[in-house]
Design an enzyme around this catalytic site. Structure first.
Site, PDB file in Angstrom:
ATOM      1  N   GLY A  50       0.841  -1.174   0.034  1.00  0.00           N
ATOM      2  CA  GLY A  50       0.028   0.152   0.094  1.00  0.00           C
ATOM      3  C   GLY A  50       1.110   1.132  -0.030  1.00  0.00           C
ATOM      4  O   GLY A  50       0.632   2.314   0.430  1.00  0.00           O
ATOM      5  N   ALA A  51       2.228   1.183  -0.656  1.00  0.00           N
ATOM      6  CA  ALA A  51       3.243   2.099  -0.404  1.00  0.00           C
ATOM      7  C   ALA A  51       2.938   3.664  -1.193  1.00  0.00           C
ATOM      8  O   ALA A  51       3.514   4.449  -1.151  1.00  0.00           O
ATOM      9  CB  ALA A  51       4.457   1.510  -0.845  1.00  0.00           C
ATOM     10  N   ASP A  83      -2.508   6.295  18.342  1.00  0.00           N
ATOM     11  CA  ASP A  83      -3.194   6.504  19.518  1.00  0.00           C
ATOM     12  C   ASP A  83      -2.136   6.946  20.693  1.00  0.00           C
ATOM     13  O   ASP A  83      -2.671   7.963  21.448  1.00  0.00           O
ATOM     14  CB  ASP A  83      -4.137   5.292  19.944  1.00  0.00           C
ATOM     15  CG  ASP A  83      -4.954   4.609  18.968  1.00  0.00           C
ATOM     16  OD1 ASP A  83      -5.497   5.604  18.481  1.00  0.00           O
ATOM     17  OD2 ASP A  83      -4.972   3.600  18.833  1.00  0.00           O
ATOM     18  N   ARG A 118     -14.827   3.251  11.439  1.00  0.00           N
ATOM     19  CA  ARG A 118     -13.626   2.330  10.580  1.00  0.00           C
ATOM     20  C   ARG A 118     -14.382   0.923  10.281  1.00  0.00           C
ATOM     21  O   ARG A 118     -14.025   0.615   9.539  1.00  0.00           O
ATOM     22  CB  ARG A 118     -12.645   2.149  11.988  1.00  0.00           C
ATOM     23  CG  ARG A 118     -11.768   3.379  11.923  1.00  0.00           C
ATOM     24  CD  ARG A 118     -10.680   3.184  13.212  1.00  0.00           C
ATOM     25  NE  ARG A 118      -9.891   4.341  13.576  1.00  0.00           N
ATOM     26  CZ  ARG A 118     -10.351   5.067  14.412  1.00  0.00           C
ATOM     27  NH1 ARG A 118     -11.433   5.107  15.045  1.00  0.00           N
ATOM     28  NH2 ARG A 118      -9.388   6.207  14.608  1.00  0.00           N
ATOM     29  N   HIS A 169      -8.264  -0.119  18.445  1.00  0.00           N
ATOM     30  CA  HIS A 169      -8.301   0.936  17.565  1.00  0.00           C
ATOM     31  C   HIS A 169      -9.449   1.441  16.807  1.00  0.00           C
ATOM     32  O   HIS A 169      -9.565   1.500  15.679  1.00  0.00           O
ATOM     33  CB  HIS A 169      -7.132   0.937  16.526  1.00  0.00           C
ATOM     34  CG  HIS A 169      -6.886   1.993  15.802  1.00  0.00           C
ATOM     35  ND1 HIS A 169      -6.460   3.327  16.243  1.00  0.00           N
ATOM     36  CD2 HIS A 169      -6.903   2.294  14.536  1.00  0.00           C
ATOM     37  CE1 HIS A 169      -6.319   4.254  15.354  1.00  0.00           C
ATOM     38  NE2 HIS A 169      -6.589   3.611  14.377  1.00  0.00           N
ATOM     39  N   GLY A 189      -1.878   7.409   0.618  1.00  0.00           N
ATOM     40  CA  GLY A 189      -1.651   8.515   1.762  1.00  0.00           C
ATOM     41  C   GLY A 189      -0.737   8.013   2.773  1.00  0.00           C
ATOM     42  O   GLY A 189       0.169   9.294   3.172  1.00  0.00           O
ATOM     43  N   SER A 206      -4.099  -1.452   8.201  1.00  0.00           N
ATOM     44  CA  SER A 206      -5.275  -1.172   7.641  1.00  0.00           C
ATOM     45  C   SER A 206      -6.514  -1.414   8.459  1.00  0.00           C
ATOM     46  O   SER A 206      -6.635  -2.288   9.390  1.00  0.00           O
ATOM     47  CB  SER A 206      -5.341  -2.576   6.435  1.00  0.00           C
ATOM     48  OG  SER A 206      -4.116  -2.560   5.911  1.00  0.00           O
ATOM     49  N   ARG A 241     -11.311   6.289   5.706  1.00  0.00           N
ATOM     50  CA  ARG A 241     -12.498   6.852   6.039  1.00  0.00           C
ATOM     51  C   ARG A 241     -12.791   8.112   5.296  1.00  0.00           C
ATOM     52  O   ARG A 241     -12.128   8.760   4.982  1.00  0.00           O
ATOM     53  CB  ARG A 241     -13.123   7.003   7.448  1.00  0.00           C
ATOM     54  CG  ARG A 241     -13.254   5.837   8.129  1.00  0.00           C
ATOM     55  CD  ARG A 241     -13.811   6.130   9.561  1.00  0.00           C
ATOM     56  NE  ARG A 241     -12.772   6.613  10.663  1.00  0.00           N
ATOM     57  CZ  ARG A 241     -12.919   7.488  11.678  1.00  0.00           C
ATOM     58  NH1 ARG A 241     -14.587   7.530  12.074  1.00  0.00           N
ATOM     59  NH2 ARG A 241     -12.309   7.982  12.620  1.00  0.00           N
ATOM     60  N   MET A 283      -0.049   9.514  10.966  1.00  0.00           N
ATOM     61  CA  MET A 283       0.280   7.928  10.900  1.00  0.00           C
ATOM     62  C   MET A 283       1.309   7.446  10.398  1.00  0.00           C
ATOM     63  O   MET A 283       1.985   6.398  10.704  1.00  0.00           O
ATOM     64  CB  MET A 283      -1.200   7.390   9.930  1.00  0.00           C
ATOM     65  CG  MET A 283      -1.201   5.934  10.222  1.00  0.00           C
ATOM     66  SD  MET A 283      -1.234   5.248  11.758  1.00  0.00           S
ATOM     67  CE  MET A 283       0.155   3.945  11.833  1.00  0.00           C
TER      68      MET A 283
HETATM   69  N1  LIG Z   1      -3.967   1.879  12.291  1.00  0.00           N
HETATM   70  C1  LIG Z   1      -4.040   3.316  12.614  1.00  0.00           C
HETATM   71  O1  LIG Z   1      -3.695   4.171  13.413  1.00  0.00           O
HETATM   72  C2  LIG Z   1      -4.623   3.914  11.139  1.00  0.00           C
HETATM   73  C3  LIG Z   1      -4.924   3.041  10.144  1.00  0.00           C
HETATM   74  N2  LIG Z   1      -5.311   3.873   8.965  1.00  0.00           N
HETATM   75  C4  LIG Z   1      -6.030   3.005   7.834  1.00  0.00           C
HETATM   76  O2  LIG Z   1      -4.814   2.824   6.593  1.00  0.00           O
HETATM   77  C5  LIG Z   1      -5.334   2.498   5.525  1.00  0.00           C
HETATM   78  C6  LIG Z   1      -4.786   3.267   4.400  1.00  0.00           C
HETATM   79  O3  LIG Z   1      -4.933   4.543   4.685  1.00  0.00           O
HETATM   80  P1  LIG Z   1      -4.349   5.626   3.738  1.00  0.00           P
HETATM   81  O4  LIG Z   1      -3.198   5.407   3.221  1.00  0.00           O
HETATM   82  O5  LIG Z   1      -4.851   7.068   4.005  1.00  0.00           O
HETATM   83  O6  LIG Z   1      -5.386   5.560   2.186  1.00  0.00           O
HETATM   84  P2  LIG Z   1      -4.873   5.507   0.697  1.00  0.00           P
HETATM   85  O7  LIG Z   1      -6.311   5.109  -0.001  1.00  0.00           O
HETATM   86  O8  LIG Z   1      -4.481   6.860   0.518  1.00  0.00           O
HETATM   87  O9  LIG Z   1      -4.086   4.434   0.222  1.00  0.00           O
HETATM   88  C7  LIG Z   1      -4.180   2.887   0.402  1.00  0.00           C
HETATM   89  C8  LIG Z   1      -3.453   2.520  -0.649  1.00  0.00           C
HETATM   90  O10 LIG Z   1      -3.806   0.840  -0.568  1.00  0.00           O
HETATM   91  C9  LIG Z   1      -3.578   0.505  -1.985  1.00  0.00           C
HETATM   92  N3  LIG Z   1      -4.173  -0.678  -2.046  1.00  0.00           N
HETATM   93  C10 LIG Z   1      -5.702  -0.891  -2.302  1.00  0.00           C
HETATM   94  N4  LIG Z   1      -5.761  -2.123  -2.502  1.00  0.00           N
HETATM   95  C11 LIG Z   1      -4.584  -2.727  -2.467  1.00  0.00           C
HETATM   96  C12 LIG Z   1      -3.982  -4.001  -2.470  1.00  0.00           C
HETATM   97  N5  LIG Z   1      -4.806  -5.087  -2.712  1.00  0.00           N
HETATM   98  N6  LIG Z   1      -2.787  -4.605  -2.384  1.00  0.00           N
HETATM   99  C13 LIG Z   1      -1.943  -3.511  -2.153  1.00  0.00           C
HETATM  100  N7  LIG Z   1      -2.474  -2.116  -2.055  1.00  0.00           N
HETATM  101  C14 LIG Z   1      -3.605  -1.778  -2.108  1.00  0.00           C
HETATM  102  C15 LIG Z   1      -4.206   1.859  -2.837  1.00  0.00           C
HETATM  103  O11 LIG Z   1      -3.873   1.710  -4.163  1.00  0.00           O
HETATM  104  C16 LIG Z   1      -3.694   2.976  -2.054  1.00  0.00           C
HETATM  105  O12 LIG Z   1      -2.627   3.375  -2.847  1.00  0.00           O
HETATM  106  C17 LIG Z   1      -7.103   2.594   5.660  1.00  0.00           C
HETATM  107  O13 LIG Z   1      -7.366   1.565   6.082  1.00  0.00           O
HETATM  108  C18 LIG Z   1      -7.006   3.728   6.827  1.00  0.00           C
HETATM  109  O14 LIG Z   1      -8.295   3.613   7.760  1.00  0.00           O
HETATM  110  C19 LIG Z   1      -5.123   5.351   8.707  1.00  0.00           C
HETATM  111  C20 LIG Z   1      -4.781   5.943   9.636  1.00  0.00           C
HETATM  112  C21 LIG Z   1      -4.383   5.439  11.023  1.00  0.00           C
HETATM  113  O1  LIG Z   2      -9.743   7.691  12.140  1.00  0.00           O
HETATM  114  C1  LIG Z   2      -9.606   6.966  10.777  1.00  0.00           C
HETATM  115  O2  LIG Z   2     -10.240   6.391   9.982  1.00  0.00           O
HETATM  116  C2  LIG Z   2      -7.971   6.688  10.805  1.00  0.00           C
HETATM  117  C3  LIG Z   2      -7.575   6.053  11.971  1.00  0.00           C
HETATM  118  O3  LIG Z   2      -7.730   4.993  12.229  1.00  0.00           O
HETATM  119  C4  LIG Z   2      -6.818   7.250  12.877  1.00  0.00           C
HETATM  120  O4  LIG Z   2      -6.558   8.267  12.289  1.00  0.00           O
HETATM  121  O5  LIG Z   2      -6.732   6.800  14.209  1.00  0.00           O
END
Ligand SMILES: NC(=O)C1=CN([C@@H]2O[C@H](COP(=O)(O)OP(=O)(O)OC[C@H]3O[C@@H](n4cnc5c(N)ncnc54)[C@H](O)[C@@H]3O)[C@@H](O)[C@H]2O)C=CC1
Ligand SMILES: O=C([O-])CC(=O)C(=O)O
Length: 356
Positions: free
Chosen positions: A51-52, A193, A130, A220, A55, A161, A124, A271
């Site tokens: 997912g490199a 968090d 989530r 989370h 965002g 994810s 989201r 993040m």
């Molecule tokens: N654990 C945590 O604290 C946090 C988790 N997240 C989660 O992280 C995830 C990614 O967020 P963002 O980077 O903002 O989203 P984004 O949409 O900007 O990037 C996600 C990337 O994943 C890729 N992707 C989709 N399907 C794929 C696959 N099968 N194989 C490989 N790559 C694939 C997309 O092409 C995209 O480049 C979301 O589910 C978000 O909710 C976000 C913030 C905090």
């Molecule tokens: O809130 C979201 O959807 C992304 C996330 O997990 C966070 O920012 O903690």
């Protein structure tokens, strides 16, 4: 050693393709970068980001390219990795970067990796929880973890994810089915968090956030995010109003960013910072540094639930020791009961997804 069969141009093309599959086609310069004399890369760990191009993925890739413990960095996504890889590979740090695009290159991206960080999947939008991401992201995490089981079953996985409360149980089921499950090596990333809790508590106390450490336990999402404000270091006390304000702000930090971004996604930069911090802690522990403790959502016996976030002691094999919750006050005990109820549903949902 450079392969010596064929013309110099053939040799250059072969080496370029090996170092960076996206360079195989479309690279226009006569002397490709990979044909240069050094192989590049100091001794260190091999890290893949799945997912490199997203965002989180892009700034996280940049931060991991800056980590001296990383010798090889594999960037995998289903879109845009050639551009992200070309861009990041120009940074003059010793880490060698290779890009991988699409499912046909997943196995090559994963083979030989020591640490796999997964921020792949949908973020989201305002109004979503989530858990609303489950239907899309469960399948993505499943496919990527099947790749891990196939190609690097001994790697340590940092899973970002969402919904993390369910995706970690999904990953565990994938590894169980493949016969490769080692609970110590599967870590759900809850560092954001903690990062937020340290920041907000420091604001209230009027101190430097780098001097503050707040344990955040549970899971989370919403009420499952349980900051233990009675265990902040350095020791300090809060009024009930401060406790309510801080707990609410920490639990809703993600939503605060989602609403501020107004449809353009969720937290990405903070993040990436948090994931780089956690990834670095894992790598230092894998290298043998002692005494590294971080909060993470892992298989656990601290409560009756099969997964729970607490402080864990990291070691060469991942989460070597799950630390107890410690003494809770009445407010935290009440929060714990609410957290466990929601968390249990999310865990069961993840397990059911893999067993239907
Ligand atoms: N654990 C945590 O604290 C946090 C988790 N997240 C989660 O992280 C995830 C990614 O967020 P963002 O980077 O903002 O989203 P984004 O949409 O900007 O990037 C996600 C990337 O994943 C890729 N992707 C989709 N399907 C794929 C696959 N099968 N194989 C490989 N790559 C694939 C997309 O092409 C995209 O480049 C979301 O589910 C978000 O909710 C976000 C913030 C905090
Ligand atoms: O809130 C979201 O959807 C992304 C996330 O997990 C966070 O920012 O903690």
């Amino acid at each position: 050693m450079l392969p010596d069969a064929g013309s110099p141009a053939d040799r250059i093309a072969r080496i370029a393709a090996h170092l960076n599959p996206q360079m195989e086609e479309g690279a226009s310069s006569a002397l490709r970068p990979a044909a240069c004399r050094g192989k590049g890369g100091a001794p260190g760990f091999k890290v893949a980001i799945l997912g490199a191009a997203g965002g989180i993925g892009q700034p996280l890739s940049m931060l991991m390219k800056m980590n001296p413990l990383v010798s090889v960095l594999h960037l995998y996504d289903v879109v845009n990795t050639p551009g992200v890889t070309a861009d990041i590979s120009h940074m003059d740090t010793s880490t060698v970067v290779r890009g991988f695009l699409g499912p046909q290159q997943l196995d090559a991206a994963l083979t030989g990796m020591d640490l796999v960080i997964i921020p792949a999947g949908l973020p989201r939008k305002p109004g979503m929880t989530r858990d609303d991401l489950f239907n899309k992201n469960a399948g993505i995490v499943r496919v990527l973890c099947e790749g891990v089981a196939r190609c690097c079953p001994d790697t340590i996985v940092n899973l970002i994810s969402n919904p993390v409360n369910s995706t970690v149980p999904i990953a565990a089921e994938v590894f169980k089915k493949a016969g490769t499950y080692n609970p110590k090596r599967l870590l759900g990333v809850t560092t954001l968090d903690v990062v937020r809790a340290n920041t907000f508590v420091a604001e209230v106390l009027g101190v430097d956030p780098r001097d503050v450490s707040v344990p955040v336990v549970g899971g989370h999402a919403g009420v499952t995010i349980l900051p233990l404000l009675s265990q902040v270091t350095p020791p300090c006390s809060f009024t009930l109003d401060e406790i309510k304000y801080l707990t609410n702000r920490i639990q809703n930090g993600g939503t605060e960013v989602v609403e501020a971004k107004a449809g353009a996604g969720s937290a990405t930069l903070s993040m990436a910072f948090a994931a780089a911090k956690f990834g670095d802690a894992c790598l230092r522990a894998m290298k043998g540094e002692a005494g590294i403790v971080e909060c993470s959502y892992v298989a656990s016996q601290v409560t009756e639930l099969p997964f729970f976030a607490t402080k864990v002691r990291l070691g060469r094999g991942g989460a070597e020791e799950i630390l107890p919750l410690g003494p809770l006050n009445d407010f935290e005990r009440m929060g714990l009961e609410m957290a466990k109820k929601e968390l249990n549903e999310s865990i069961q949902k993840g397990i059911a997804f893999m067993n239907k």
